[in-house]
Enzyme design. Structure first.
Site, short mmCIF file in Angstrom:
data_model
loop_
_atom_site.label_atom_id
_atom_site.label_comp_id
_atom_site.label_asym_id
_atom_site.label_seq_id
_atom_site.Cartn_x
_atom_site.Cartn_y
_atom_site.Cartn_z
N PHE A 1 -87.78 83.59 8.20
CA PHE A 1 -86.38 83.22 8.42
C PHE A 1 -85.49 83.54 7.22
O PHE A 1 -84.53 82.80 6.93
CB PHE A 1 -86.27 81.73 8.79
N CYS A 2 -85.79 84.63 6.51
CA CYS A 2 -85.03 85.01 5.31
C CYS A 2 -84.95 83.85 4.31
O CYS A 2 -83.93 83.63 3.66
CB CYS A 2 -83.63 85.49 5.67
N ALA A 3 -86.04 83.12 4.23
CA ALA A 3 -86.16 82.00 3.27
C ALA A 3 -87.60 81.95 2.80
O ALA A 3 -88.28 80.92 2.92
CB ALA A 3 -85.73 80.70 3.94
#
Length: 403
Positions: free
Chosen positions: A352-354
């Site tokens: 999740f781009c995290a």
């Protein structure tokens, strides 16, 4: 509730059947609201250039574009003199602000953030994921106290991984006590909760239209003018200048200064229409329905052996309509593919781009986006989500576990 486009979408599943699509991927991109589509359709016949045209269509389009700016300002409760700069998305807005920071600015950011908040800064202090909200405030307090010169605290309002709400009012207070400013990533908050920049005493907020039911390529940065007026123009070209000769005189008004070229007029109109639609619906109704559905989803998943919901601050902490989870014995990609291919359910899988935050929650080693390590499944809801969608997901996961 306003209707969303695609509510009647049917998708193929295993065996060749068509089933109604259960879209549970709102945190990535929300569907378009019908009032947003109607606003864009109404604007198209008179679509023209903005700001410098004398023709009627140009004047009308300019008026619609600038009205969109006023609508967004009101939607987030901004101060009358705050700049409202249209961008491509939250990432673009964050990078724009990064380019405008005073020389020597130190940014303080938690490892729980989306990459858009982690990566743009030249000089940053990274803070470990806090064990509870009060620890987040204390950690920011201690970090800011040890920094000389200009400083900026960057924090999400609602996590894109867990949906958990962050104590942004307390963090803003701490930032200002140390002479720092605060940027709030509101991308996951504004589709679900009312935001009042003035009441919370925030300096900057950024969010995206594609998460706010306006998927027409616009985002926005709202906040104090001085840093934005002093920073280099984000794009250098027509519209950002007062005059060009032997020397170039740039606009000192940050809105034209950072919106060179022909802007995304339809994107801005769409974003404003979404703001109007949510305001007209009323936050009480929106929040009540969301909380009913998310409680049903979480309790359903919790009843399935081998399913683990990801959380930083515990089951009882307030959150928006996002649930990330793992299923024992299956990779996140396998779960997502089964849900799509056999049940017509759309979810998100991955990091999740995290990446740092997901690794922290799962306690697993680093890995790329494609290798399946430290990955989870994310289900997210919004306007148009139904109880049938939620129940279908829960039963699909239960069926998968029982195979």
């Amino acid at each position: 509730m306003p209707a969303v486009l695609g509510a009647d979408l049917e998708v193929p599943v295993k065996g060749g059947r068509l089933v109604g699509y259960a879209n549970l991927d709102y945190a990535a991109s929300a569907p378009c609201l019908e009032p947003v589509s109607a606003a864009v359709t109404a604007a198209l016949p008179a679509y023209s250039s903005v700001h410098r045209g004398a023709g009627y269509a140009s004047q009308l389009t300019t008026a619609r574009y600038e009205q969109a700016r006023h609508t967004v300002r009101a939607f987030v409760g901004a101060r009358p003199d705050d700049a409202v700069i249209f961008t491509r998305n939250t990432t673009d807005a964050t990078n724009l602000l990064a380019r405008c920071l005073p020389a020597g600015t130190t940014t303080v950011v938690f490892d729980t953030e989306h990459h858009a908040s982690l990566l743009p800064w030249e000089k940053s202090v990274r803070l470990a994921p806090p064990a509870f909200p009060g620890e987040a405030v204390r950690a920011a307090d201690a970090a800011l106290a040890g920094i000389d010169g200009p400083k900026l605290l960057v924090v999400t309002a609602a996590s894109n991984v867990t949906g958990e709400l962050w104590p942004i009012a307390a963090l803003a207070h701490v930032a200002h006590r140390h002479g720092a400013r605060i940027l709030v990533d509101a991308a996951q908050l504004v589709p679900h909760r009312r935001l009042n920049l003035t009441a919370l005493d925030l300096d900057y907020v950024a969010f995206s239209g594609h998460k706010l039911y306006a998927p027409f390529g616009a985002g926005v940065l709202v906040g104090r003018r001085d840093w934005l007026a002093d920073g280099d123009p984000y794009l250098k070209g027509g519209g950002a200048v007062r005059s060009v000769g032997d020397d170039t005189e740039w606009h000192d008004d940050p809105e034209p200064r950072h919106e060179a070229g022909t802007p995304n007029v339809l994107g801005a109109i769409a974003l404003a229409a979404a703001c109007d639609a949510l305001t007209a619906t009323g936050w009480t109704a929106l929040v009540r329905e969301e909380e009913r559905l998310i409680a049903r989803l979480r309790s359903g998943l919790a009843s399935i052996e081998g399913v683990r919901e990801l959380s930083l601050w515990g089951d009882d902490h307030p959150r928006v309509g996002i649930v990330s989870f793992t299923v024992a014995g299956y990779s996140a990609r396998e779960v997502a593919e089964v849900l799509s291919g056999e049940y017509g359910i759309g979810v998100r899988d991955g990091k999740f781009c995290a990446h740092p935050f997901v690794r922290h929650l799962l306690g697993e080693a680093d890995g790329g986006c494609e290798d399946g390590t430290a990955s989870a499944v994310r289900a997210s809801i919004g306007i148009g989500s139904t109880q049938e969608h939620v129940d279908r997901l829960v039963e699909a996961v239960r069926d998968l576990v029982n195979r």
